[in-house]
Design an enzyme around this catalytic site. Structure first.
Site, PDB file in Angstrom:
ATOM      1  N   ASP A   1      -9.790   5.420  -2.790  1.00  0.00           N
ATOM      2  CA  ASP A   1      -8.650   6.089  -3.617  1.00  0.00           C
ATOM      3  C   ASP A   1      -9.185   6.555  -4.968  1.00  0.00           C
ATOM      4  O   ASP A   1     -10.692   6.758  -4.919  1.00  0.00           O
ATOM      5  CB  ASP A   1      -7.595   4.838  -3.876  1.00  0.00           C
ATOM      6  CG  ASP A   1      -8.047   3.782  -4.895  1.00  0.00           C
ATOM      7  OD1 ASP A   1      -9.129   3.960  -5.000  1.00  0.00           O
ATOM      8  OD2 ASP A   1      -7.242   3.392  -5.288  1.00  0.00           O
ATOM      9  N   TYR A  29      -6.845   6.344   4.039  1.00  0.00           N
ATOM     10  CA  TYR A  29      -6.663   5.352   3.039  1.00  0.00           C
ATOM     11  C   TYR A  29      -6.090   4.082   3.383  1.00  0.00           C
ATOM     12  O   TYR A  29      -6.647   3.078   3.502  1.00  0.00           O
ATOM     13  CB  TYR A  29      -6.370   5.877   1.406  1.00  0.00           C
ATOM     14  CG  TYR A  29      -6.098   4.659   0.809  1.00  0.00           C
ATOM     15  CD1 TYR A  29      -7.186   4.217   0.119  1.00  0.00           C
ATOM     16  CD2 TYR A  29      -4.671   4.583   0.640  1.00  0.00           C
ATOM     17  CE1 TYR A  29      -6.995   2.869  -0.548  1.00  0.00           C
ATOM     18  CE2 TYR A  29      -4.468   3.097  -0.077  1.00  0.00           C
ATOM     19  CZ  TYR A  29      -5.534   2.509  -0.853  1.00  0.00           C
ATOM     20  OH  TYR A  29      -5.391   1.385  -1.499  1.00  0.00           O
ATOM     21  N   GLU A  34       0.794  -1.106   0.051  1.00  0.00           N
ATOM     22  CA  GLU A  34      -0.031   0.062  -0.142  1.00  0.00           C
ATOM     23  C   GLU A  34       0.988   1.433   0.083  1.00  0.00           C
ATOM     24  O   GLU A  34       0.507   2.181  -0.679  1.00  0.00           O
ATOM     25  CB  GLU A  34      -1.013   0.124   1.213  1.00  0.00           C
ATOM     26  CG  GLU A  34      -2.381  -1.127   1.145  1.00  0.00           C
ATOM     27  CD  GLU A  34      -3.052  -0.872  -0.155  1.00  0.00           C
ATOM     28  OE1 GLU A  34      -3.047   0.334  -0.554  1.00  0.00           O
ATOM     29  OE2 GLU A  34      -3.658  -1.796  -0.393  1.00  0.00           O
TER      30      GLU A  34
END
Ligand code: SF4
Length: 326
Positions: free
Chosen positions: A148, A130, A47
């Site tokens: 996102d 996020y 990520e």
């Protein structure tokens, strides 16, 4: 004129929407290295690497980085220069520094165990709204939605209108499957990345086309920042046992502590070896590489070729050395 939508998103149709999307994801998801298991260290690393970087560009770095730092403990114990060297070429180096700091936090404050809730994850360096939601849902099955750029676009098209950021988070939360939150979040992102793409969505292949108001027709507001143009000059001094490089100040706001070719402020009359293009955030650079011993720069050092892999080079320096045949 397109036919009226038969079955749009309502509390009654949302369960069917989830079923369609998850069924499509199970059959069509891309085989990506971070999907091999749900280890939070691997999920977190992917990520962070994927922030502002394309999947195709991340895969090789991800695998190399994991080989070098196979566990959170190994990463926490590493020198910052080694972490930056492994990150070199991916750009946005602040991410690598934050990653390193977060690894130390997990080892020290959580006995090497990743916290499992989005709120706790958000306390880690470099982990925002996020990323905390992505790790909590994918690695720990926590029912938190992610938004996102891909999810934002999909939701706005499904609902047929431009929406404020907070409204998009709310809509994503309403849609989320609480039974399979990690898969659902990945499915929404995957749909945006592979089907509901920015310019030409493939609505005919879309598994949730029947729930979509826009069907590709909505004009979304583009949040584009205009690119600036700039010229830069760097000196390439080489000899058999090394290349002349200079370390950026540790206080520099961009890429602090990284190594690069000495920058030349007055290139007048110096031979240009070659020119290349390079973009950093909102600036497109035309980079001219100059050759000549006279371009030696105070504070620069001769670095042996064997050491180049072990020091953090800027992405531009790697590009220039590659173009010069090193
Ligand atoms: Fe996107 Fe088209 Fe699917 Fe709507 S139907 S979600 S616009 S791909």
């Amino acid at each position: 004129m397109r036919p009226a939508a038969k079955k749009l998103l309502t509390p009654a149709t949302i369960p069917h929407f989830r079923e369609r999307l998850l069924g499509w994801f199970d059959k069509n998801k891309r085989d990506l290295p971070w999907r091999k298991n749900r280890d939070p260290y691997r999920v977190w690393l992917s990520e962070i690497m994927l922030q502002q970087t394309r999947v195709a560009a991340v895969i090789e770095y991800y695998q190399r980085f994991l080989k070098k730092f196979p566990s959170i403990e190994r990463l926490a114990a590493a020198r910052e220069a080694s972490v930056l060297a492994a990150w070199s070429g991916l750009g946005y180096y602040r991410r690598a520094r934050m990653l390193h700091a977060a690894a130390k936090q997990v080892v020290k404050e959580h006995k090497s165990q990743f916290p499992s809730t989005a709120e706790e994850l958000r306390q880690l360096s470099g982990v925002g709204r996020y990323t905390s939601a992505a790790i909590a849902s994918i690695a720990f099955d926590q029912p938190v939605a992610v938004v996102d750029g891909n999810v934002e676009r999909v939701i706005q098209r499904l609902l047929g209108k431009n929406l404020a950021d907070e409204t998009i988070w709310q809509k994503a939360t309403n849609l989320l499957s609480t039974k399979r939150p990690g898969d659902f979040n990945q499915a929404m992102m995957e749909l945006g990345a592979t089907v509901c793409t920015p310019r030409q969505p493939s609505c005919l292949l879309c598994p949730v086309e029947q729930f979509c108001v826009a069907r590709g027709e909505i004009k979304l507001e583009e949040k584009k920042v205009p690119q600036r143009k700039q010229e830069a000059f760097y000196a390439l001094n080489r000899r058999r046992d090394g290349i002349l490089l200079k370390q950026r100040p540790h206080t520099a706001s961009l890429m602090p502590g990284m190594w690069e070719l000495p920058e030349v402020t007055n290139p007048n009359g110096t031979k240009v070896l070659f020119t290349l293009k390079h973009s950093i955030t909102v600036t497109d650079y035309t980079v001219r590489v100059l050759e000549g011993a006279g371009l030696q720069n105070a504070g620069a050092k001769w670095i042996a070729p064997s050491k180049l892999d072990r020091i953090p080079l800027t992405g531009l320096t790697r590009k220039i050395l590659k173009a010069a045949g090193w």
